[in-house]
Each structure stands twice: as structure tokens, then as C-alpha cells.
Design a protein around this motif. Structure first.
Motif, PDB file in Angstrom:
ATOM      1  N   UNK A  24      10.886  20.600  17.299  1.00  0.00           N
ATOM      2  CA  UNK A  24      11.139  19.417  18.109  1.00  0.00           C
ATOM      3  C   UNK A  24      11.436  19.779  19.562  1.00  0.00           C
ATOM      4  N   UNK A  25      12.105  20.910  19.772  1.00  0.00           N
ATOM      5  CA  UNK A  25      12.345  21.373  21.141  1.00  0.00           C
ATOM      6  C   UNK A  25      11.019  21.783  21.786  1.00  0.00           C
ATOM      7  N   UNK A  26      10.207  22.540  21.045  1.00  0.00           N
ATOM      8  CA  UNK A  26       8.912  22.980  21.567  1.00  0.00           C
ATOM      9  C   UNK A  26       8.009  21.781  21.869  1.00  0.00           C
ATOM     10  N   UNK A  27       8.019  20.796  20.971  1.00  0.00           N
ATOM     11  CA  UNK A  27       7.198  19.599  21.161  1.00  0.00           C
ATOM     12  C   UNK A  27       7.629  18.841  22.413  1.00  0.00           C
ATOM     13  N   UNK A  28       8.933  18.712  22.624  1.00  0.00           N
ATOM     14  CA  UNK A  28       9.418  18.006  23.809  1.00  0.00           C
ATOM     15  C   UNK A  28       9.001  18.750  25.083  1.00  0.00           C
ATOM     16  N   UNK A  29       9.104  20.081  25.070  1.00  0.00           N
ATOM     17  CA  UNK A  29       8.717  20.868  26.248  1.00  0.00           C
ATOM     18  C   UNK A  29       7.252  20.634  26.593  1.00  0.00           C
ATOM     19  N   UNK A  30       6.380  20.664  25.568  1.00  0.00           N
ATOM     20  CA  UNK A  30       4.951  20.468  25.812  1.00  0.00           C
ATOM     21  C   UNK A  30       4.658  19.043  26.277  1.00  0.00           C
ATOM     22  N   UNK A  31       5.283  18.042  25.647  1.00  0.00           N
ATOM     23  CA  UNK A  31       5.045  16.644  26.025  1.00  0.00           C
ATOM     24  C   UNK A  31       5.583  16.342  27.421  1.00  0.00           C
ATOM     25  N   UNK A  32       6.734  16.912  27.738  1.00  0.00           N
ATOM     26  CA  UNK A  32       7.307  16.728  29.075  1.00  0.00           C
ATOM     27  C   UNK A  32       6.382  17.321  30.128  1.00  0.00           C
ATOM     28  N   UNK A  33       5.816  18.490  29.833  1.00  0.00           N
ATOM     29  CA  UNK A  33       4.883  19.122  30.770  1.00  0.00           C
ATOM     30  C   UNK A  33       3.640  18.254  30.951  1.00  0.00           C
ATOM     31  N   UNK A  34       3.149  17.676  29.843  1.00  0.00           N
ATOM     32  CA  UNK A  34       1.957  16.820  29.939  1.00  0.00           C
ATOM     33  C   UNK A  34       2.230  15.604  30.818  1.00  0.00           C
ATOM     34  N   UNK A  35       3.415  15.025  30.700  1.00  0.00           N
ATOM     35  CA  UNK A  35       3.734  13.821  31.476  1.00  0.00           C
ATOM     36  C   UNK A  35       3.755  14.086  32.973  1.00  0.00           C
ATOM     37  N   UNK A  36       4.146  15.304  33.377  1.00  0.00           N
ATOM     38  CA  UNK A  36       4.222  15.580  34.814  1.00  0.00           C
ATOM     39  C   UNK A  36       2.946  16.220  35.358  1.00  0.00           C
ATOM     40  N   UNK A  37       1.937  16.407  34.485  1.00  0.00           N
ATOM     41  CA  UNK A  37       0.670  16.975  34.947  1.00  0.00           C
ATOM     42  C   UNK A  37      -0.045  15.970  35.838  1.00  0.00           C
ATOM     43  N   UNK A  38      -0.460  16.362  37.050  1.00  0.00           N
ATOM     44  CA  UNK A  38      -1.169  15.423  37.931  1.00  0.00           C
ATOM     45  C   UNK A  38      -2.434  14.892  37.257  1.00  0.00           C
ATOM     46  N   UNK A  39      -2.751  13.624  37.503  1.00  0.00           N
ATOM     47  CA  UNK A  39      -3.942  13.013  36.908  1.00  0.00           C
ATOM     48  C   UNK A  39      -5.196  13.842  37.179  1.00  0.00           C
ATOM     49  N   UNK A  40      -5.293  14.399  38.374  1.00  0.00           N
ATOM     50  CA  UNK A  40      -6.496  15.146  38.755  1.00  0.00           C
ATOM     51  C   UNK A  40      -6.690  16.396  37.895  1.00  0.00           C
ATOM     52  N   UNK A  41      -5.596  16.879  37.277  1.00  0.00           N
ATOM     53  CA  UNK A  41      -5.698  18.107  36.500  1.00  0.00           C
ATOM     54  C   UNK A  41      -5.738  17.863  34.995  1.00  0.00           C
ATOM     55  N   UNK A  42      -5.493  16.638  34.566  1.00  0.00           N
ATOM     56  CA  UNK A  42      -5.408  16.405  33.117  1.00  0.00           C
ATOM     57  C   UNK A  42      -6.723  16.668  32.404  1.00  0.00           C
ATOM     58  N   UNK A  43      -7.839  16.416  33.092  1.00  0.00           N
ATOM     59  CA  UNK A  43      -9.128  16.677  32.475  1.00  0.00           C
ATOM     60  C   UNK A  43      -9.369  18.150  32.215  1.00  0.00           C
ATOM     61  N   UNK A  44      -8.646  19.013  32.918  1.00  0.00           N
ATOM     62  CA  UNK A  44      -8.833  20.458  32.777  1.00  0.00           C
ATOM     63  C   UNK A  44      -8.054  21.038  31.602  1.00  0.00           C
ATOM     64  N   UNK A  45      -7.133  20.270  31.046  1.00  0.00           N
ATOM     65  CA  UNK A  45      -6.291  20.819  29.976  1.00  0.00           C
ATOM     66  C   UNK A  45      -6.666  20.253  28.606  1.00  0.00           C
ATOM     67  N   UNK A  46      -7.799  19.529  28.545  1.00  0.00           N
ATOM     68  CA  UNK A  46      -8.228  19.002  27.257  1.00  0.00           C
ATOM     69  C   UNK A  46      -7.411  17.792  26.840  1.00  0.00           C
ATOM     70  N   UNK A  47      -7.719  17.272  25.674  1.00  0.00           N
ATOM     71  CA  UNK A  47      -7.038  16.077  25.189  1.00  0.00           C
ATOM     72  C   UNK A  47      -5.793  16.489  24.406  1.00  0.00           C
ATOM     73  N   UNK A  48      -4.738  16.755  25.133  1.00  0.00           N
ATOM     74  CA  UNK A  48      -3.510  17.248  24.521  1.00  0.00           C
ATOM     75  C   UNK A  48      -2.977  16.301  23.451  1.00  0.00           C
ATOM     76  N   UNK A  49      -2.967  15.012  23.745  1.00  0.00           N
ATOM     77  CA  UNK A  49      -2.391  14.061  22.796  1.00  0.00           C
ATOM     78  C   UNK A  49      -3.158  14.059  21.480  1.00  0.00           C
ATOM     79  N   UNK A  50      -4.476  14.173  21.558  1.00  0.00           N
ATOM     80  CA  UNK A  50      -5.272  14.225  20.331  1.00  0.00           C
ATOM     81  C   UNK A  50      -5.024  15.532  19.581  1.00  0.00           C
ATOM     82  N   UNK A  51      -4.922  16.625  20.323  1.00  0.00           N
ATOM     83  CA  UNK A  51      -4.615  17.906  19.687  1.00  0.00           C
ATOM     84  C   UNK A  51      -3.266  17.833  18.973  1.00  0.00           C
ATOM     85  N   UNK A  52      -2.327  17.174  19.614  1.00  0.00           N
ATOM     86  CA  UNK A  52      -0.977  17.086  19.050  1.00  0.00           C
ATOM     87  C   UNK A  52      -0.969  16.316  17.741  1.00  0.00           C
TER      88      UNK A  52
END
Length: 330
Positions: A182-210
Motif C-alpha cells: 500500500x505504501x509502494x502503491x501510494x508512491x507510484x500513484x502520487x508520482x503519476x498524479x504530478x506527472x506533466x500531461x505532456x509526459x504522460x504519453x511517454x510512461x504508458x498507461x499506468x492506470x491500466x497496468x495497475x
């Protein structure tokens, strides 16, 4: 004169990846969920396709995607949900969430964390056993400044997982510690939320992977376990020895954050108007006091607190429990 509707290139790629809009709703949703794990398939195209599947399960998948989504993707998801609503299909609410979306048992998921490096980056692993044997491991690279840098899921045998862990630790000269998922999941989700929109396409579909590992919605808050785990140590007075720990020796505030204050201090020291050394020092002290108040306040304070919590969490699992308590009580 009639105009043919222009087809979005991402929708074409979705069809090329194997999606057929003529599929029955259960098959269409299953196929879209499968394709959502692929980095070459646009999440927006997935959302548009779901908006044309008149089935409550499509609304449920869109609701999953909306959690943590932002910018143009979130707008596309909302449009898809609106199209479904026109057909009498409402998005699920917390009260209608199926029991299968409850958090999995703690024993099903494990996690590992690396230390935070000098650039503010770290590695997060979340591991789920597979029914057919072996594990599914999510690998994520997160950064204090850039958010989620990358994420991918990989199926591994337990031997391969152990070997990759040992190789990473050897190559990077660091240790991955076991952590609460749960700590690891929060760290990853928190990082995804602050990722700039312009860069989200470069990191794949994190939410679907999750969703391949965790059915529950992405967390937005965390009551950090360090305050309970290290309650006795936190109560003690911090030691100056804490400053010798590598996590503190290597921690640097961003240059952009401190540069204005450094420039102002240099300007005060070089002033030809204020001649008295005492007056110059007073000006320097005033800048330092203001810098401390501004840097350690607001969003900066929240980010610093979060980093201190995660450092303490890592140190406690790296057999440095006393130091971890000093750090979180500082």
C-alpha cells in the motif's frame, strides 16, 4: 454536402491492435482491458471505444480510468461516460462498486523500494502471484521532480524475480527493501498524479497496468505507517549523527528553489550602499530567515515531509531503526 467523420489516428491503431467494435459487449470490454496494458495503444482511444459499448461494465472501466486521470484524457473519459449516460448507463459510485473491487488481501501483494537517489529518483516494485505460477511484477521509476518516469508489468518466475533483484542491487550498489504494497502503491500513484500531461504519453498507461495487480481505486491519501511503527524512536531526541546518513548527505534542494535566495545573499554581501559588515550580516540573516519560512512552508513543506517519511520508512527496513526514528522526529 456531407462530410465524412475524420477518424482519429489513435482509433485506427486501436483497430490495428485487434479491437473490433462489432464484438459483443463482454468481449469488447475484455479486449479493451487487454489492450489497455499496451504502451502503443492510446488510453484516449480506449475511452472513446468504451463510450460506444452500451454496458454497465464499460462505465465501470471508464470510472477506473478516470481515477488519477487528468487533462485531455480525463475530458475524453468524461465524454465517453456522458455518451453512456444518454443510453441510461450511469457511472458506478462508491456505493455501487462491486465487491471484487475491494483491496486484495495483504498476503497476495508484496512490494520493494529502492532508496531515493541524489536526483530524487527511486524504483518501486509491486508483485502479485499469478494463478498459473510465478508472479506479475510492476516496475515503476518515480522522481520528485518529474513524477512517474516509467512503468511496465512483467511476468516472471520467482527465481527470475530473485535474480533480477540481486542483479539490480549489485549493479546500482544499493538495496531494495521489502515494503507494504500500500505504501509502494501510494508512491507510484502520487508520482503519476504530478506527472506533466505532456509526459504522460511517454510512461504508458499506468492506470491500466495497475489494474492488473490492484482492483481498488488509486489512493489519494496515506496515513504513513512510520508514525505507528517508530512511535518509541520518534519520542526520543534526534541525534546529530543523523546528518551522516547517506540519505541526508546526498539530499539537495532543487537549484531553482534556492537560487533566488542565494543571489539575494550575494547581492547583500557585495552592496556598496550598505558599508557596515554588521548591516550586511543583518541583511543576509533576514534573507535566510525568509528563505527558511518560504521553503519550509506550503507545498514545499508537504513535499519535504513526504520525503522524510519515506526516508524513515526505508531506513527502518534497512536495519537502521534508531536513525529512522531520529529522522522522522526531527
Amino acid at each position: 454536402m456531407s462530410h465524412s467523420r475524420q477518424i482519429d489516428p489513435d482509433d485506427t491503431k486501436l483497430a490495428e491492435a485487434g479491437f473490433d467494435s462489432a464484438l459483443a459487449p463482454p468481449d469488447a470490454i475484455a479486449k479493451l482491458r487487454e489492450l489497455s496494458a499496451r504502451s502503443d495503444v492510446s488510453p484516449a482511444a480506449i475511452a472513446r471505444a468504451l463510450g460506444a459499448v452500451n454496458d454497465p461494465a464499460a462505465a465501470a472501466m471508464l470510472a477506473e480510468m478516470e481515477l488519477g486521470a487528468a487533462g485531455s484524457l480525463r475530458r475524453e473519459i468524461r465524454r465517453a461516460l456522458f455518451r453512456l449516460k444518454q443510453h441510461g448507463i450511469e457511472a458506478p459510485t462508491a456505493s455501487t462498486t462491486p465487491a471484487s473491487a475491494a483491496p486484495p488481501p495483504v498476503s497476495d501483494l508484496t512490494a520493494m523500494l529502492s532508496p531515493i537517489d541524489v536526483e530524487g529518483a527511486r524504483i518501486v516494485w509491486i508483485v502479485k502471484p499469478r494463478m498459473q505460477g510465478g508472479v506479475l511484477r510492476m516496475w515503476a521509476l518515480v522522481s520528485d521532480s518529474d513524477g512517474l518516469v516509467g512503468a511496465q508489468n512483467t511476468g516472471l518466475t520467482r527465481r527470475e524475480l530473485k535474480s533480477e533483484r540481486e542483479e539490480l542491487e549489485r549493479r546500482a550498489q544499493m538495496k531494495l527493501v521489502d515494503a507494504d504494497w500500500r505504501v509502494a502503491d501510494f508512491i507510484a500513484c502520487e508520482a503519476y498524479r504530478i506527472t506533466p500531461d505532456a509526459r504522460r504519453g511517454q510512461v504508458g498507461n499506468f492506470l491500466a497496468l495497475r489494474t492488473q495487480l490492484i482492483a481498488a481505486p488509486p489512493p489519494t491519501e496515506l496515513v504513513h505507517p512510520v508514525y505507528v511503527e517508530l512511535a518509541a524512536e520518534i519520542a526520543s531526541e534526534p541525534s546529530v549523527e543523523l546528518l551522516k546518513e547517506p540519505e541526508f548527505l546526498e539530499w539537495r534542494l532543487p537549484d531553482a528553489l534556492i537560487k533566488p535566495y542565494v543571489d539575494e545573499i550575494n547581492s547583500a554581501g557585495e552592496s556598496v550602499i550598505v558599508l557596515s559588515p554588521i548591516h550586511k550580516q543583518e541583511r543576509v540573516n533576514a534573507v535566510i530567515d525568509r528563505a527558511a519560512a518560504e521553503i519550509l512552508g506550503g507545498d514545499n513543506a508537504r513535499r519535504i515531509r513526504r520525503r522524510l517519511e519515506d526516508i524513515a520508512y526505508y531506513m527502518a527496513r534497512d536495519k537502521r531503526r534508531e536513525q529512522a526514528g531520529w529522522e522522522n522526529g526531527a
